[in-house]
Design an enzyme around this catalytic site. Structure first.
Site, mmCIF file in Angstrom:
data_model
loop_
_atom_site.group_PDB
_atom_site.id
_atom_site.type_symbol
_atom_site.label_atom_id
_atom_site.label_comp_id
_atom_site.label_asym_id
_atom_site.label_seq_id
_atom_site.Cartn_x
_atom_site.Cartn_y
_atom_site.Cartn_z
ATOM 1 N N LYS A 63 0.859 -1.196 0.000
ATOM 2 C CA LYS A 63 0.000 0.000 0.000
ATOM 3 C C LYS A 63 0.891 1.239 0.000
ATOM 4 O O LYS A 63 1.925 1.258 0.700
ATOM 5 C CB LYS A 63 -0.868 -0.050 1.260
ATOM 6 N N SER A 139 -9.530 0.682 2.880
ATOM 7 C CA SER A 139 -8.733 1.576 2.067
ATOM 8 C C SER A 139 -7.582 0.900 1.347
ATOM 9 O O SER A 139 -6.984 1.492 0.456
ATOM 10 C CB SER A 139 -8.183 2.706 2.941
ATOM 11 N N SER A 163 -9.588 -1.802 7.007
ATOM 12 C CA SER A 163 -9.023 -1.552 5.681
ATOM 13 C C SER A 163 -8.199 -2.693 5.113
ATOM 14 O O SER A 163 -7.797 -2.634 3.948
ATOM 15 C CB SER A 163 -8.185 -0.262 5.694
#
Lengths: 449, 60
Positions: A63, A139, A163
Protein backbone atom coordinates in the site's frame (compact mmCIF):
# COMPACT_ATOMS: atom_id res chain seq x y z
CA UNK A 1 12.95 -29.18 -16.25
CA UNK A 2 15.01 -26.30 -14.89
CA UNK A 3 13.31 -24.27 -12.17
CA UNK A 4 12.69 -20.64 -13.12
CA UNK A 5 15.16 -18.16 -11.69
CA UNK A 6 13.95 -15.35 -9.47
CA UNK A 7 14.68 -12.82 -12.19
CA UNK A 8 12.55 -14.81 -14.64
CA UNK A 9 9.71 -14.96 -12.09
CA UNK A 10 9.97 -11.23 -11.46
CA UNK A 11 10.02 -10.38 -15.17
CA UNK A 12 6.86 -12.46 -15.58
CA UNK A 13 5.29 -10.56 -12.68
CA UNK A 14 6.19 -7.19 -14.21
CA UNK A 15 4.77 -8.28 -17.58
CA UNK A 16 1.52 -9.38 -15.92
CA UNK A 17 1.21 -6.04 -14.15
CA UNK A 18 1.70 -4.23 -17.47
CA UNK A 19 -0.91 -6.41 -19.15
CA UNK A 20 -3.61 -6.65 -16.46
CA UNK A 21 -3.32 -3.63 -14.20
CA UNK A 22 -4.61 -0.98 -16.66
CA UNK A 23 -8.06 -2.58 -16.21
CA UNK A 24 -7.77 -2.58 -12.41
CA UNK A 25 -5.68 0.44 -11.38
CA UNK A 26 -4.25 -1.39 -8.39
CA UNK A 27 -0.67 -0.13 -8.80
CA UNK A 28 0.37 3.51 -8.39
CA UNK A 29 4.07 2.74 -8.93
CA UNK A 30 5.97 -0.22 -10.34
CA UNK A 31 9.48 -0.46 -8.88
CA UNK A 32 11.11 -2.30 -11.80
CA UNK A 33 14.76 -1.59 -11.16
CA UNK A 34 14.53 -2.35 -7.46
CA UNK A 35 12.67 -5.57 -8.25
CA UNK A 36 15.36 -6.66 -10.69
CA UNK A 37 18.13 -5.83 -8.21
CA UNK A 38 16.44 -7.74 -5.38
CA UNK A 39 15.78 -10.69 -7.70
CA UNK A 40 19.40 -10.74 -8.82
CA UNK A 41 20.53 -10.82 -5.19
CA UNK A 42 18.40 -13.91 -4.53
CA UNK A 43 19.66 -15.61 -7.68
CA UNK A 44 23.23 -14.87 -6.57
CA UNK A 45 22.56 -16.54 -3.22
CA UNK A 46 21.12 -19.56 -5.01
CA UNK A 47 24.09 -19.74 -7.40
CA UNK A 48 26.49 -19.78 -4.44
CA UNK A 49 24.53 -22.54 -2.78
CA UNK A 50 23.89 -20.30 0.22
CA UNK A 51 20.88 -20.90 2.48
CA UNK A 52 17.81 -19.09 1.12
CA UNK A 53 15.61 -16.90 3.35
CA UNK A 54 11.99 -17.97 3.94
CA UNK A 55 10.33 -15.81 1.27
CA UNK A 56 13.18 -16.04 -1.25
CA UNK A 57 12.11 -14.66 -4.62
CA UNK A 58 8.43 -14.12 -3.74
CA UNK A 59 7.11 -10.94 -5.43
CA UNK A 60 5.06 -8.56 -3.29
CA UNK A 61 3.78 -4.98 -3.28
CA UNK A 62 2.77 -2.52 -0.57
CA UNK A 63 0.00 0.00 0.00
CA UNK A 64 1.45 3.37 -0.89
CA UNK A 65 1.59 4.55 2.72
CA UNK A 66 4.69 2.39 3.40
CA UNK A 67 8.02 4.19 3.05
CA UNK A 68 10.14 2.81 0.22
CA UNK A 69 13.68 4.16 0.08
CA UNK A 70 13.99 6.73 -2.69
CA UNK A 71 10.24 6.85 -3.43
CA UNK A 72 7.66 9.47 -2.42
CA UNK A 73 5.17 8.03 0.10
CA UNK A 74 1.96 9.52 -1.30
CA UNK A 75 -0.56 7.83 1.04
CA UNK A 76 -3.17 8.14 -1.68
CA UNK A 77 -2.91 11.91 -1.68
CA UNK A 78 -2.10 14.47 -4.34
CA UNK A 79 -0.86 16.96 -1.75
CA UNK A 80 2.01 14.60 -0.84
CA UNK A 81 3.05 14.00 -4.45
CA UNK A 82 5.82 16.61 -4.23
CA UNK A 83 7.09 15.49 -0.81
CA UNK A 84 10.69 14.39 -0.27
CA UNK A 85 11.38 10.75 -1.15
CA UNK A 86 11.65 8.41 1.82
CA UNK A 87 15.14 8.09 3.24
CA UNK A 88 14.70 4.46 4.24
CA UNK A 89 12.33 1.52 3.96
CA UNK A 90 9.55 1.06 6.51
CA UNK A 91 10.36 -1.58 9.11
CA UNK A 92 8.04 -4.16 7.55
CA UNK A 93 9.46 -3.55 4.07
CA UNK A 94 12.96 -4.05 5.45
CA UNK A 95 11.80 -7.30 7.04
CA UNK A 96 10.30 -8.50 3.75
CA UNK A 97 13.60 -7.76 2.03
CA UNK A 98 15.52 -9.60 4.74
CA UNK A 99 13.17 -12.55 4.20
CA UNK A 100 14.07 -12.57 0.51
CA UNK A 101 10.82 -11.19 -0.90
CA UNK A 102 11.04 -8.98 -3.98
CA UNK A 103 9.23 -5.63 -4.02
CA UNK A 104 7.52 -4.90 -7.34
CA UNK A 105 5.52 -1.77 -6.54
CA UNK A 106 3.21 0.44 -4.53
CA UNK A 107 -0.56 0.00 -4.39
CA UNK A 108 -3.60 2.27 -4.48
CA UNK A 109 -5.59 3.39 -1.45
CA UNK A 110 -8.17 5.91 -0.28
CA UNK A 111 -6.54 9.24 0.53
CA UNK A 112 -4.87 9.03 3.94
CA UNK A 113 -6.71 5.68 4.41
CA UNK A 114 -10.04 7.40 5.21
CA UNK A 115 -12.43 5.25 3.15
CA UNK A 116 -13.62 1.73 2.44
CA UNK A 117 -13.90 1.85 -1.38
CA UNK A 118 -10.60 3.13 -2.92
CA UNK A 119 -12.58 5.54 -5.09
CA UNK A 120 -9.60 7.88 -5.22
CA UNK A 121 -10.42 11.10 -7.06
CA UNK A 122 -6.75 11.90 -7.72
CA UNK A 123 -5.52 8.55 -9.02
CA UNK A 124 -8.78 6.96 -10.16
CA UNK A 125 -10.80 4.14 -8.60
CA UNK A 126 -9.35 0.68 -8.09
CA UNK A 127 -11.56 -1.90 -9.74
CA UNK A 128 -12.55 -5.30 -8.43
CA UNK A 129 -10.96 -8.15 -10.44
CA UNK A 130 -14.17 -10.16 -10.08
CA UNK A 131 -16.21 -7.36 -11.69
CA UNK A 132 -14.43 -4.18 -12.81
CA UNK A 133 -17.61 -2.15 -12.39
CA UNK A 134 -17.45 -2.79 -8.64
CA UNK A 135 -15.26 -1.52 -5.83
CA UNK A 136 -12.26 -3.49 -4.63
CA UNK A 137 -12.99 -2.23 -1.11
CA UNK A 138 -10.66 -0.06 0.89
CA UNK A 139 -8.73 1.58 2.07
CA UNK A 140 -6.17 -1.07 0.99
CA UNK A 141 -8.06 -1.62 -2.27
CA UNK A 142 -4.92 -1.95 -4.37
CA UNK A 143 -3.72 -4.76 -2.11
CA UNK A 144 -6.97 -6.70 -2.45
CA UNK A 145 -7.15 -6.24 -6.22
CA UNK A 146 -3.48 -7.06 -6.89
CA UNK A 147 -3.59 -10.28 -4.87
CA UNK A 148 -7.00 -11.34 -6.22
CA UNK A 149 -5.78 -10.84 -9.80
CA UNK A 150 -2.67 -12.92 -8.99
CA UNK A 151 -0.38 -10.03 -9.90
CA UNK A 152 1.42 -10.72 -6.61
CA UNK A 153 0.92 -13.54 -4.10
CA UNK A 154 1.55 -11.20 -1.16
CA UNK A 155 0.84 -7.56 -0.30
CA UNK A 156 1.17 -5.39 2.79
CA UNK A 157 -1.64 -3.06 3.83
CA UNK A 158 -3.04 -1.21 6.81
CA UNK A 159 -6.22 -1.63 8.82
CA UNK A 160 -7.52 1.09 11.15
CA UNK A 161 -11.21 0.22 11.03
CA UNK A 162 -11.30 -2.61 8.51
CA UNK A 163 -9.02 -1.55 5.68
CA UNK A 164 -7.45 -5.01 5.31
CA UNK A 165 -10.56 -7.04 6.10
CA UNK A 166 -12.97 -5.09 3.84
CA UNK A 167 -10.93 -5.37 0.60
CA UNK A 168 -9.99 -8.96 1.47
CA UNK A 169 -13.72 -9.73 1.69
CA UNK A 170 -14.76 -7.89 -1.46
CA UNK A 171 -11.84 -9.23 -3.56
CA UNK A 172 -11.95 -12.77 -2.17
CA UNK A 173 -8.44 -13.03 -0.72
CA UNK A 174 -6.87 -13.83 2.65
CA UNK A 175 -5.82 -11.08 5.03
CA UNK A 176 -4.52 -10.64 8.55
CA UNK A 177 -5.18 -7.80 10.93
CA UNK A 178 -2.91 -8.78 13.79
CA UNK A 179 -3.27 -7.82 17.44
CA UNK A 180 -2.81 -4.06 17.94
CA UNK A 181 0.88 -3.53 18.66
CA UNK A 182 2.03 -6.83 17.14
CA UNK A 183 3.63 -5.45 13.95
CA UNK A 184 5.74 -2.31 13.75
CA UNK A 185 4.22 0.68 12.00
CA UNK A 186 7.53 2.56 11.80
CA UNK A 187 7.96 4.14 8.38
CA UNK A 188 4.28 4.21 7.45
CA UNK A 189 2.05 7.27 7.16
CA UNK A 190 -0.29 7.22 10.17
CA UNK A 191 -4.04 7.78 10.07
CA UNK A 192 -5.32 7.16 13.62
CA UNK A 193 -2.47 6.33 16.00
CA UNK A 194 -4.83 4.73 18.54
CA UNK A 195 -6.19 2.27 15.98
CA UNK A 196 -3.67 1.82 13.16
CA UNK A 197 -2.52 -1.74 12.38
CA UNK A 198 -0.39 -3.06 9.51
CA UNK A 199 -0.71 -6.55 8.07
CA UNK A 200 -0.44 -8.86 5.07
CA UNK A 201 -2.74 -10.05 2.27
CA UNK A 202 -2.18 -13.38 0.49
CA UNK A 203 -3.74 -15.71 -2.05
CA UNK A 204 -3.43 -18.69 0.34
CA UNK A 205 -3.59 -19.12 4.10
CA UNK A 206 -0.17 -20.79 4.13
CA UNK A 207 1.43 -17.82 2.38
CA UNK A 208 -0.37 -15.47 4.78
CA UNK A 209 1.11 -17.30 7.77
CA UNK A 210 4.64 -17.42 6.33
CA UNK A 211 4.52 -13.72 5.49
CA UNK A 212 3.24 -12.80 8.95
CA UNK A 213 6.02 -14.81 10.56
CA UNK A 214 8.58 -12.86 8.55
CA UNK A 215 7.07 -9.54 9.68
CA UNK A 216 6.99 -10.19 13.42
CA UNK A 217 9.39 -8.88 16.04
CA UNK A 218 9.79 -5.91 18.35
CA UNK A 219 10.63 -2.42 17.11
CA UNK A 220 11.24 0.36 19.64
CA UNK A 221 10.74 2.96 16.88
CA UNK A 222 6.96 2.36 17.01
CA UNK A 223 5.79 3.43 20.49
CA UNK A 224 2.72 1.18 20.25
CA UNK A 225 4.67 -1.89 19.15
CA UNK A 226 4.76 -4.53 21.87
CA UNK A 227 8.25 -5.72 22.56
CA UNK A 228 7.30 -9.36 22.04
CA UNK A 229 9.43 -12.10 20.58
CA UNK A 230 8.37 -13.75 17.32
CA UNK A 231 5.56 -16.27 17.85
CA UNK A 232 5.47 -18.25 14.59
CA UNK A 233 2.14 -19.47 13.22
CA UNK A 234 3.10 -21.27 9.98
CA UNK A 235 3.11 -24.56 11.87
CA UNK A 236 -0.39 -23.93 13.23
CA UNK A 237 -2.26 -23.82 9.91
CA UNK A 238 -2.57 -27.61 9.61
CA UNK A 239 -3.13 -28.37 13.32
CA UNK A 240 -6.91 -28.49 13.15
CA UNK A 241 -9.41 -27.17 15.67
CA UNK A 242 -9.56 -30.01 18.19
CA UNK A 243 -9.98 -28.62 21.69
CA UNK A 244 -10.88 -25.11 20.56
CA UNK A 245 -14.10 -23.48 21.76
CA UNK A 246 -15.71 -21.82 18.76
CA UNK A 247 -18.79 -19.64 18.35
CA UNK A 248 -20.51 -17.47 15.78
CA UNK A 249 -21.18 -13.82 16.58
CA UNK A 250 -24.90 -13.01 16.37
CA UNK A 251 -26.93 -9.97 17.40
CA UNK A 252 -25.24 -6.86 16.01
CA UNK A 253 -23.37 -8.99 13.44
CA UNK A 254 -26.65 -10.35 12.07
CA UNK A 255 -28.40 -6.98 12.19
CA UNK A 256 -25.85 -5.26 9.93
CA UNK A 257 -25.41 -8.08 7.41
CA UNK A 258 -27.24 -9.03 4.23
CA UNK A 259 -28.50 -12.57 3.73
CA UNK A 260 -25.39 -13.35 1.69
CA UNK A 261 -23.02 -12.21 4.45
CA UNK A 262 -24.89 -14.22 7.09
CA UNK A 263 -24.89 -17.23 4.77
CA UNK A 264 -21.12 -17.05 4.38
CA UNK A 265 -20.63 -17.02 8.15
CA UNK A 266 -23.14 -19.88 8.43
CA UNK A 267 -21.29 -21.92 5.80
CA UNK A 268 -18.02 -21.46 7.65
CA UNK A 269 -19.64 -22.47 10.93
CA UNK A 270 -21.17 -25.62 9.43
CA UNK A 271 -17.77 -26.61 8.03
CA UNK A 272 -16.32 -26.22 11.52
CA UNK A 273 -19.24 -27.89 13.30
CA UNK A 274 -20.04 -24.66 15.17
CA UNK A 275 -23.60 -24.31 16.48
CA UNK A 276 -23.05 -21.94 19.39
CA UNK A 277 -23.98 -18.28 18.92
CA UNK A 278 -22.79 -15.51 21.24
CA UNK A 279 -23.07 -11.74 21.23
CA UNK A 280 -20.23 -9.26 21.46
CA UNK A 281 -21.37 -7.04 24.32
CA UNK A 282 -21.89 -3.37 23.40
CA UNK A 283 -20.62 -3.88 19.84
CA UNK A 284 -22.52 -0.80 18.64
CA UNK A 285 -20.81 1.34 21.27
CA UNK A 286 -17.45 -0.08 20.25
CA UNK A 287 -18.13 0.83 16.66
CA UNK A 288 -19.25 4.33 17.65
CA UNK A 289 -16.12 4.85 19.75
CA UNK A 290 -13.90 3.80 16.84
CA UNK A 291 -15.82 6.14 14.52
CA UNK A 292 -15.40 9.17 16.79
CA UNK A 293 -11.74 8.45 17.64
CA UNK A 294 -11.03 8.09 13.92
CA UNK A 295 -12.67 11.38 12.97
CA UNK A 296 -10.98 13.32 15.76
CA UNK A 297 -7.46 11.89 15.50
CA UNK A 298 -7.53 11.90 11.70
CA UNK A 299 -8.84 15.45 11.56
CA UNK A 300 -6.27 16.69 14.05
CA UNK A 301 -3.46 14.93 12.17
CA UNK A 302 -4.38 16.64 8.91
CA UNK A 303 -5.38 20.04 10.28
CA UNK A 304 -2.57 21.83 8.43
CA UNK A 305 -3.63 20.21 5.14
CA UNK A 306 -7.23 21.21 5.84
CA UNK A 307 -6.17 24.82 6.50
CA UNK A 308 -3.78 25.23 3.61
CA UNK A 309 -4.76 22.79 0.85
CA UNK A 310 -8.46 22.03 1.24
CA UNK A 311 -9.19 22.16 -2.47
CA UNK A 312 -6.39 19.68 -3.13
CA UNK A 313 -7.77 17.06 -0.74
CA UNK A 314 -10.05 14.14 -1.59
CA UNK A 315 -13.64 15.37 -1.95
CA UNK A 316 -14.97 12.09 -0.54
CA UNK A 317 -13.20 12.51 2.82
CA UNK A 318 -12.06 16.12 3.39
CA UNK A 319 -15.39 17.23 4.89
CA UNK A 320 -15.30 14.28 7.33
CA UNK A 321 -11.72 15.15 8.30
CA UNK A 322 -12.80 18.77 8.90
CA UNK A 323 -15.79 17.74 11.02
CA UNK A 324 -13.49 15.60 13.16
CA UNK A 325 -10.93 18.37 13.48
CA UNK A 326 -13.48 20.70 15.07
CA UNK A 327 -15.37 18.16 17.20
CA UNK A 328 -15.51 18.91 20.94
CA UNK A 329 -12.62 17.40 22.90
CA UNK A 330 -15.19 15.93 25.30
CA UNK A 331 -16.49 13.68 22.53
CA UNK A 332 -13.02 12.34 21.84
CA UNK A 333 -12.16 11.71 25.48
CA UNK A 334 -15.52 10.05 26.04
CA UNK A 335 -14.97 7.78 23.05
CA UNK A 336 -11.58 6.73 24.42
CA UNK A 337 -13.11 6.03 27.84
CA UNK A 338 -15.82 3.92 26.21
CA UNK A 339 -13.07 1.96 24.41
CA UNK A 340 -11.39 1.25 27.73
CA UNK A 341 -14.68 0.03 29.26
CA UNK A 342 -15.67 -1.91 26.12
CA UNK A 343 -12.31 -3.71 26.20
CA UNK A 344 -13.13 -5.14 29.62
CA UNK A 345 -16.51 -6.38 28.34
CA UNK A 346 -14.96 -8.06 25.30
CA UNK A 347 -12.21 -9.66 27.41
CA UNK A 348 -14.84 -11.46 29.50
CA UNK A 349 -16.27 -13.09 26.38
CA UNK A 350 -12.97 -14.90 25.88
CA UNK A 351 -13.25 -16.55 29.29
CA UNK A 352 -15.23 -19.36 27.69
CA UNK A 353 -14.62 -19.05 23.96
CA UNK A 354 -11.39 -19.16 21.96
CA UNK A 355 -12.34 -18.09 18.46
CA UNK A 356 -15.31 -16.17 17.04
CA UNK A 357 -16.71 -16.22 13.48
CA UNK A 358 -18.48 -13.24 11.89
CA UNK A 359 -18.99 -11.77 8.42
CA UNK A 360 -16.31 -9.31 7.32
CA UNK A 361 -18.58 -6.99 5.36
CA UNK A 362 -22.34 -6.42 5.28
CA UNK A 363 -22.44 -7.32 1.57
CA UNK A 364 -20.29 -8.40 -1.40
CA UNK A 365 -18.62 -5.72 -3.55
CA UNK A 366 -21.04 -2.86 -4.37
CA UNK A 367 -20.89 -1.00 -7.69
CA UNK A 368 -18.43 1.90 -7.90
CA UNK A 369 -20.26 5.12 -7.06
CA UNK A 370 -22.96 3.44 -4.97
CA UNK A 371 -24.20 5.69 -2.16
CA UNK A 372 -26.48 3.49 -0.05
CA UNK A 373 -26.38 0.13 1.68
CA UNK A 374 -29.78 -1.54 1.88
CA UNK A 375 -30.24 -3.85 4.86
CA UNK A 376 -33.46 -5.40 6.17
CA UNK A 377 -35.36 -2.50 7.69
CA UNK A 378 -32.65 0.11 7.26
CA UNK A 379 -30.82 2.17 4.66
CA UNK A 380 -27.31 3.36 5.54
CA UNK A 381 -24.69 5.55 3.80
CA UNK A 382 -22.61 2.91 2.01
CA UNK A 383 -19.05 4.19 2.23
CA UNK A 384 -18.72 4.41 6.03
CA UNK A 385 -21.02 1.43 6.59
CA UNK A 386 -18.80 -1.12 4.82
CA UNK A 387 -16.85 -1.16 8.08
CA UNK A 388 -19.84 -1.80 10.36
CA UNK A 389 -18.72 -5.37 11.10
CA UNK A 390 -14.97 -4.75 11.31
CA UNK A 391 -14.89 -1.64 13.53
CA UNK A 392 -16.15 -3.26 16.76
CA UNK A 393 -13.27 -5.77 16.51
CA UNK A 394 -10.35 -3.49 15.68
CA UNK A 395 -11.59 -0.92 18.21
CA UNK A 396 -10.05 -3.16 20.90
CA UNK A 397 -7.22 -4.58 18.81
CA UNK A 398 -8.27 -8.24 18.50
CA UNK A 399 -6.40 -10.35 15.91
CA UNK A 400 -8.44 -11.41 12.87
CA UNK A 401 -7.74 -13.65 9.91
CA UNK A 402 -9.95 -12.53 7.03
CA UNK A 403 -11.09 -15.67 5.22
CA UNK A 404 -12.45 -15.68 1.63
CA UNK A 405 -15.68 -17.62 1.04
CA UNK A 406 -16.33 -17.95 -2.71
CA UNK A 407 -19.60 -18.98 -4.32
CA UNK A 408 -19.97 -20.28 -7.86
CA UNK A 409 -21.43 -17.64 -10.15
CA UNK A 410 -21.43 -14.97 -7.44
CA UNK A 411 -19.07 -12.41 -6.01
CA UNK A 412 -16.86 -13.55 -3.13
CA UNK A 413 -17.34 -12.39 0.45
CA UNK A 414 -15.29 -12.92 3.57
CA UNK A 415 -15.63 -13.93 7.19
CA UNK A 416 -13.60 -12.80 10.16
CA UNK A 417 -11.91 -15.42 12.33
CA UNK A 418 -11.34 -13.53 15.58
CA UNK A 419 -9.21 -14.53 18.56
CA UNK A 420 -8.24 -13.08 21.91
CA UNK A 421 -5.32 -10.61 21.99
CA UNK A 422 -1.98 -12.18 20.99
CA UNK A 423 -3.64 -15.46 19.93
CA UNK A 424 -3.11 -15.19 16.19
CA UNK A 425 -2.07 -18.84 16.40
CA UNK A 426 -5.66 -19.88 17.23
CA UNK A 427 -7.13 -17.78 14.42
CA UNK A 428 -4.71 -19.43 11.98
CA UNK A 429 -5.70 -22.92 13.19
CA UNK A 430 -9.35 -22.16 12.41
CA UNK A 431 -8.51 -20.44 9.12
CA UNK A 432 -6.42 -23.45 8.12
CA UNK A 433 -9.31 -25.78 8.97
CA UNK A 434 -11.65 -23.73 6.79
CA UNK A 435 -9.18 -23.96 3.90
CA UNK A 436 -8.83 -27.71 4.41
CA UNK A 437 -12.62 -28.12 4.42
CA UNK A 438 -12.82 -26.57 0.96
CA UNK A 439 -15.28 -23.80 1.85
CA UNK A 440 -12.55 -21.16 2.05
CA UNK A 441 -10.23 -20.30 -0.80
CA UNK A 442 -9.31 -17.41 -3.04
CA UNK A 443 -11.12 -17.99 -6.33
CA UNK A 444 -9.53 -16.92 -9.60
CA UNK A 445 -11.30 -13.89 -11.06
CA UNK A 446 -12.38 -13.69 -14.70
CA UNK A 447 -9.62 -11.21 -15.44
CA UNK A 448 -7.04 -14.03 -14.90
CA UNK A 449 -9.11 -17.12 -15.69
CA UNK B 1 -28.77 18.45 17.26
CA UNK B 2 -30.64 21.04 15.16
CA UNK B 3 -29.15 21.83 11.75
CA UNK B 4 -29.04 25.52 12.66
CA UNK B 5 -27.04 24.72 15.80
CA UNK B 6 -24.61 22.61 13.78
CA UNK B 7 -24.17 25.36 11.21
CA UNK B 8 -23.48 27.95 13.90
CA UNK B 9 -21.03 25.64 15.67
CA UNK B 10 -19.19 24.79 12.43
CA UNK B 11 -18.92 28.47 11.50
CA UNK B 12 -17.50 29.40 14.90
CA UNK B 13 -15.20 26.39 15.15
CA UNK B 14 -13.81 26.86 11.63
CA UNK B 15 -12.95 30.45 12.52
CA UNK B 16 -11.30 29.41 15.79
CA UNK B 17 -9.40 26.54 14.13
CA UNK B 18 -8.21 28.74 11.26
CA UNK B 19 -10.05 26.77 8.59
CA UNK B 20 -10.71 29.21 5.74
CA UNK B 21 -13.64 27.33 4.19
CA UNK B 22 -16.23 28.94 1.95
CA UNK B 23 -19.94 28.70 2.66
CA UNK B 24 -20.45 25.66 0.47
CA UNK B 25 -17.65 23.73 2.19
CA UNK B 26 -18.93 24.74 5.63
CA UNK B 27 -22.35 23.45 4.65
CA UNK B 28 -20.87 20.06 3.70
CA UNK B 29 -18.82 19.98 6.90
CA UNK B 30 -21.98 20.73 8.89
CA UNK B 31 -23.68 17.68 7.35
CA UNK B 32 -20.74 15.52 8.43
CA UNK B 33 -20.70 17.14 11.85
CA UNK B 34 -24.36 16.26 12.39
CA UNK B 35 -23.60 12.63 11.42
CA UNK B 36 -20.65 12.59 13.83
CA UNK B 37 -22.82 14.04 16.60
CA UNK B 38 -25.38 11.29 16.02
CA UNK B 39 -22.69 8.63 16.36
CA UNK B 40 -21.24 10.33 19.46
CA UNK B 41 -24.60 10.69 21.23
CA UNK B 42 -24.83 7.13 22.66
CA UNK B 43 -21.21 7.39 23.84
CA UNK B 44 -22.10 10.49 25.82
CA UNK B 45 -25.21 8.84 27.25
CA UNK B 46 -23.81 5.52 28.45
CA UNK B 47 -22.88 5.38 32.14
CA UNK B 48 -19.20 4.63 32.68
CA UNK B 49 -17.26 3.60 35.77
CA UNK B 50 -14.86 6.24 37.06
CA UNK B 51 -11.89 4.03 36.33
CA UNK B 52 -12.60 3.90 32.60
CA UNK B 53 -9.64 6.11 31.77
CA UNK B 54 -8.66 7.21 28.28
CA UNK B 55 -5.52 5.17 27.55
CA UNK B 56 -2.31 6.58 26.08
CA UNK B 57 -1.72 3.27 24.32
CA UNK B 58 -4.53 0.79 24.80
CA UNK B 59 -3.24 -2.68 25.56
CA UNK B 60 -5.37 -5.12 23.59
Amino acid sequence: MRAASTIERVEATLAAIDRVDPALNAFTRVTRERARAEAAAIDALRARGAPLPPLAGVPYAVKNLFDLEGEVTIAGSAVRAEAEPAAADATLVARMRAAGAVLVGALAMDEFAYGFTTENSHYGPTRNPHDPQRTAGGSSGGCGAAVAARLVPLALGSDTNGSIRVPASLCGVWGLKPTFGRLSRHGSVPFVASLDHLGPFASSVGDLARCYDALQGPDPRDPACAQRAVEPVAGEVDRGTQGLRLARLGGYFDDFATDRARAAAGLACRALGVERVVELPAAALGRAAAFVVTACEGGALHLDDLRERYDGLEPLSRDRFAAGAIAPAAWYVRAQRVRAWYRTQVARLFDDVDVLIAPSTPCPAPPLGAEWLELPGQRLPLRPSLGMLTQPISCVGLPVVAVPIPEDGALPIGVQVIAAPWREDLAFRVAGALAASGVAHSSLPAVRA
Amino acid sequence: MRDADATAYVDAACDLAGLPLDAAARGRVAIQFVRLAAVAAPLLAVPLPDDAEPPAVLPP
